[in-house]
Design a protein around this motif. Structure first.
Motif, PDB file in Angstrom:
ATOM      1  N   GLY A   1       0.812  -1.210   0.000  1.00 20.70           N
ATOM      2  CA  GLY A   1       0.000   0.000   0.000  1.00 20.70           C
ATOM      3  C   GLY A   1       0.844   1.256   0.000  1.00 20.70           C
ATOM      4  N   PHE A   2       1.909   1.259   0.807  1.00 22.29           N
ATOM      5  CA  PHE A   2       2.751   2.447   0.905  1.00 22.29           C
ATOM      6  C   PHE A   2       3.541   2.648  -0.381  1.00 22.29           C
ATOM      7  N   THR A   3       4.036   1.571  -0.968  1.00 20.45           N
ATOM      8  CA  THR A   3       4.767   1.675  -2.232  1.00 20.45           C
ATOM      9  C   THR A   3       3.873   2.250  -3.323  1.00 20.45           C
ATOM     10  N   LYS A   4       2.641   1.788  -3.369  1.00 20.46           N
ATOM     11  CA  LYS A   4       1.701   2.328  -4.370  1.00 20.46           C
ATOM     12  C   LYS A   4       1.502   3.833  -4.161  1.00 20.46           C
ATOM     13  N   LYS A   5       1.371   4.259  -2.911  1.00 20.19           N
ATOM     14  CA  LYS A   5       1.174   5.684  -2.628  1.00 20.19           C
ATOM     15  C   LYS A   5       2.385   6.497  -3.090  1.00 20.19           C
ATOM     16  N   LEU A   6       3.598   6.044  -2.761  1.00 18.97           N
ATOM     17  CA  LEU A   6       4.801   6.756  -3.190  1.00 18.97           C
ATOM     18  C   LEU A   6       4.869   6.834  -4.710  1.00 18.97           C
ATOM     19  N   PHE A   7       4.552   5.730  -5.365  1.00 21.10           N
ATOM     20  CA  PHE A   7       4.611   5.631  -6.824  1.00 21.10           C
ATOM     21  C   PHE A   7       3.663   6.636  -7.476  1.00 21.10           C
ATOM     22  N   THR A   8       2.412   6.633  -7.057  1.00 19.45           N
ATOM     23  CA  THR A   8       1.428   7.537  -7.684  1.00 19.45           C
ATOM     24  C   THR A   8       1.726   8.993  -7.333  1.00 19.45           C
ATOM     25  N   ASP A   9       2.203   9.254  -6.108  1.00 22.32           N
ATOM     26  CA  ASP A   9       2.590  10.621  -5.751  1.00 22.32           C
ATOM     27  C   ASP A   9       3.679  11.145  -6.693  1.00 22.32           C
ATOM     28  N   ILE A  10       4.708  10.339  -6.903  1.00 23.94           N
ATOM     29  CA  ILE A  10       5.835  10.768  -7.735  1.00 23.94           C
ATOM     30  C   ILE A  10       5.398  10.988  -9.178  1.00 23.94           C
ATOM     31  N   LEU A  11       4.487  10.151  -9.661  1.00 25.60           N
ATOM     32  CA  LEU A  11       4.029  10.297 -11.049  1.00 25.60           C
ATOM     33  C   LEU A  11       3.025  11.444 -11.214  1.00 25.60           C
ATOM     34  N   CYS A  12       2.659  12.096 -10.116  1.00 27.84           N
ATOM     35  CA  CYS A  12       1.858  13.323 -10.222  1.00 27.84           C
ATOM     36  C   CYS A  12       2.703  14.502 -10.715  1.00 27.84           C
ATOM     37  N   VAL A  13       4.016  14.350 -10.675  1.00 25.75           N
ATOM     38  CA  VAL A  13       4.923  15.388 -11.176  1.00 25.75           C
ATOM     39  C   VAL A  13       5.096  15.169 -12.687  1.00 25.75           C
ATOM     40  N   PRO A  14       4.641  16.090 -13.530  1.00 28.32           N
ATOM     41  CA  PRO A  14       4.651  15.850 -14.988  1.00 28.32           C
ATOM     42  C   PRO A  14       6.025  15.506 -15.537  1.00 28.32           C
ATOM     43  N   GLU A  15       7.080  16.111 -14.977  1.00 23.28           N
ATOM     44  CA  GLU A  15       8.434  15.878 -15.494  1.00 23.28           C
ATOM     45  C   GLU A  15       8.949  14.467 -15.225  1.00 23.28           C
ATOM     46  N   PHE A  16       8.234  13.695 -14.380  1.00 23.52           N
ATOM     47  CA  PHE A  16       8.748  12.397 -13.948  1.00 23.52           C
ATOM     48  C   PHE A  16       8.150  11.210 -14.711  1.00 23.52           C
ATOM     49  N   ARG A  17       7.491  11.464 -15.827  1.00 24.28           N
ATOM     50  CA  ARG A  17       6.829  10.386 -16.554  1.00 24.28           C
ATOM     51  C   ARG A  17       7.811   9.333 -17.073  1.00 24.28           C
ATOM     52  N   ASP A  18       9.035   9.746 -17.393  1.00 22.68           N
ATOM     53  CA  ASP A  18       9.987   8.850 -18.064  1.00 22.68           C
ATOM     54  C   ASP A  18      10.965   8.173 -17.120  1.00 22.68           C
ATOM     55  N   ILE A  19      10.742   8.243 -15.828  1.00 22.32           N
ATOM     56  CA  ILE A  19      11.711   7.680 -14.888  1.00 22.32           C
ATOM     57  C   ILE A  19      11.523   6.166 -14.738  1.00 22.32           C
ATOM     58  N   GLU A  20      12.494   5.545 -14.061  1.00 21.56           N
ATOM     59  CA  GLU A  20      12.449   4.105 -13.797  1.00 21.56           C
ATOM     60  C   GLU A  20      12.295   3.863 -12.303  1.00 21.56           C
ATOM     61  N   PHE A  21      11.413   2.950 -11.960  1.00 26.97           N
ATOM     62  CA  PHE A  21      11.267   2.481 -10.584  1.00 26.97           C
ATOM     63  C   PHE A  21      11.809   1.055 -10.499  1.00 26.97           C
ATOM     64  N   ALA A  22      12.761   0.855  -9.604  1.00 34.36           N
ATOM     65  CA  ALA A  22      13.303  -0.486  -9.382  1.00 34.36           C
ATOM     66  C   ALA A  22      12.865  -0.950  -8.001  1.00 34.36           C
ATOM     67  N   LEU A  23      12.031  -1.969  -7.964  1.00 32.86           N
ATOM     68  CA  LEU A  23      11.483  -2.479  -6.708  1.00 32.86           C
ATOM     69  C   LEU A  23      12.323  -3.648  -6.222  1.00 32.86           C
ATOM     70  N   THR A  24      12.586  -3.679  -4.911  1.00 30.68           N
ATOM     71  CA  THR A  24      13.286  -4.830  -4.352  1.00 30.68           C
ATOM     72  C   THR A  24      12.743  -5.149  -2.972  1.00 30.68           C
ATOM     73  N   ASP A  25      12.748  -6.443  -2.645  1.00 30.35           N
ATOM     74  CA  ASP A  25      12.226  -6.913  -1.372  1.00 30.35           C
ATOM     75  C   ASP A  25      12.738  -8.338  -1.164  1.00 30.35           C
TER      76      ASP A  25
END
Length: 488
Positions: free
Chosen positions: A14-38
């Motif tokens: 749940g928290f990862t999803k929140k961080l992800f959608t928050d960051i993608l609310c910034v228009p300049e960040f559409r082309d970034i990469e998210f690397a998930l690890t656990d």
């Protein structure tokens, strides 16, 4: 813009999803990469499917990868966000269960007190592993954003021993400000201007202005006591406000376990807490909530996956600091927030080496703290008690020094109000033995601890605590959610 963000402990779905959608609310960040690890391949699979669905539904070029190989995820990353819980709910259960045998009743147990200190012992070796990987394989100058508790101890270890540019992030200040704005009748939290400073989970609203008008202690006390909900849920916080003259950021349940006065006797616990929700002081409340949330997510996962198909709404961007910090660093749009950093003169009457939480501003030059803040003496004294415990705890975790660990637990305010030195020594032995799988630095100390436990004559009791509730079943949770939906 194109850069890489690694999220460590991304299985906190749940928290990862929140961080992800928050960051993608910034228009300049559409082309970034998210690397998930656990460490959990199962959880990684679930969160990646959710984030992939979000990317697809919003027609974004964003790249999402997932791996249990942490160094692979961190390779080339500009930002590393940690939301790990070392030992999971299994170790966390011992953080609550074992201290109860010695009369120590915790609501959360993840910051200080017996549970929080042991949580730090599990986390710090892993935090240092993260820092080593960041230094070796991440982008040069990478920043480490720590969301994991115990906040101050983790951040202290990363800065002092990990030698990585680190900031600790928490949402307690924002939530406290929202409460204050509500009781004062503000139409929006933005009408409230404030200075809030101290240490994580013991941060104090030392200056308040509503639409430019100064708010004093008497007005704030009257506003909280007149509120139909908070007057019942925040009894302990209101009592501290009356005595200290300033409001604390932390919830009624959290604050109760950082102080030596309110949870030291069962009858006092029931006097000061409220059972309408776990956060107001329930024994082991966050453990129960976390267990129920995990069970609910596992069962209702298809619904979470379906909800991920909805468009991202920038208007629903949360007040979690991470996305706003990244936006400020990358675009130079200035952000004001409250950050956990090494003191170094920010708060004049707290130690220089302490990890404090205080106001700062972020732009392309980094995080710039507002220096020269002086806390009221009672606030500083309360913070100092915790800082001393945090410092000893970090040093014990680094050295694997079980004697120093026992002294850290002994000096904890609530532990010291409840337990004798003999009880503390046995309790720490018991916790280290129970959690040995996550405490590699204490491997040499475990055999002697087991031997001492076999000969100990210190009496314990099996006690559920003063205000314990059972974990609810999925059926009970469904019924409760349906009733709330019908009532609302």
């Amino acid at each position: 813009m194109s850069f890489k963000i690694a999220i460590v402990g991304a299985g906190s779905v749940g928290f990862t999803k929140k961080l992800f959608t928050d960051i993608l609310c910034v228009p300049e960040f559409r082309d970034i990469e998210f690397a998930l690890t656990d460490v959990s391949e199962h959880n990684l699979g679930m969160i990646k499917a959710i984030l992939d669905r979000i990317v697809e539904a919003n027609k974004l070029p964003t790249k999402v990868t997932a791996t249990t190989n942490r160094r692979e995820a961190l390779a080339g990353a500009r930002y590393i966000i940690s939301c790990v819980r070392v030992g999971g709910l299994e170790a966390y259960a011992d953080d609550i269960r074992i201290p109860l045998k010695y009369g120590i009743d915790q609501c959360v147990g993840d910051t200080i007190c017996a549970g929080g200190i042991l949580y730090g012992q599990r986390n710090i070796p892993v935090i240092l592993d993260f820092c080593r990987d960041i230094r070796e394989v991440a982008e040069t100058g990478a920043r480490f954003l720590n969301y994991a508790n115990p906040m101050a101890m983790n951040t202290w270890a990363a800065i002092e021993y990990g030698k990585v540019d680190t900031v600790g992030l928490c949402h307690g200040v924002q939530h406290g400000a929202e409460q204050i704005a509500e009781v004062l009748g503000a139409k929006s939290p933005k009408e409230l201007d404030y200075v809030c400073s101290g240490i994580n989970h013991q941060t104090w609203f030392i200056e308040l202005r509503l639409n430019g008008r100064p708010i004093g202690k008497d007005e704030l006390v009257a506003a909280f006591e007149a509120h139909p909900v908070y007057s019942k849920q925040e009894k302990l916080r209101i009592d501290v406000l009356k005595r200290f003259g300033v409001y604390s950021t932390e919830s009624n349940g959290h604050l109760s376990e950082y102080l030596p006065w309110y949870r030291k006797r069962p009858d006092e616990i029931t006097r000061w807490i409220d059972m309408s929700d776990w956060i107001h002081g329930e024994t082991g409340g966050y453990l129960r909530y976390s267990t129920e949330t995990r069970n609910w997510f596992e069962t209702e996962y298809p619904q979470f996956l379906e909800a991920a198909s909805k468009p991202i709404d920038p208007a629903r961007r949360s007040n979690e600091h991470a996305s706003h910090i990244l936006e400020a660093l990358e675009t130079n749009r200035v952000y004001r927030g409250h950050f956990n950093v090494k003191n170094d003169g920010v708060i004049t009457n707290l130690p220089q080496d302490a990890i404090i939480e205080s106001p700062g501003f972020v732009d392309r030059f980094g995080i710039n703290m507002a220096a020269g803040i002086t806390l009221p003496e009672a606030c500083a004294a309360t913070c100092m008690a915790s800082i001393n415990v945090q410092r000893m705890s970090v040093h014990a975790a680094i050295a694997g020094d079980i004697d120093l660990l026992k002294l850290a637990v002994l000096h904890d305010p609530l532990v010291g109000a409840v337990s004798t030195p003999e009880e503390v020594w046995q309790m720490v032995d018991e916790m280290v033995v129970a959690q040995a799988a996550w405490l590699p630095q204490y491997a040499d100390a475990v055999p002697a601890a087991k031997a001492r436990l076999s000969k100990s004559k210190v009496k314990t009791r099996e006690w559920a605590g003063a205000a314990r509730r059972s974990v609810r079943s999925i059926e009970e949770l469904r019924a409760e959610k349906a009733a709330l939906k019908q009532a609302g």
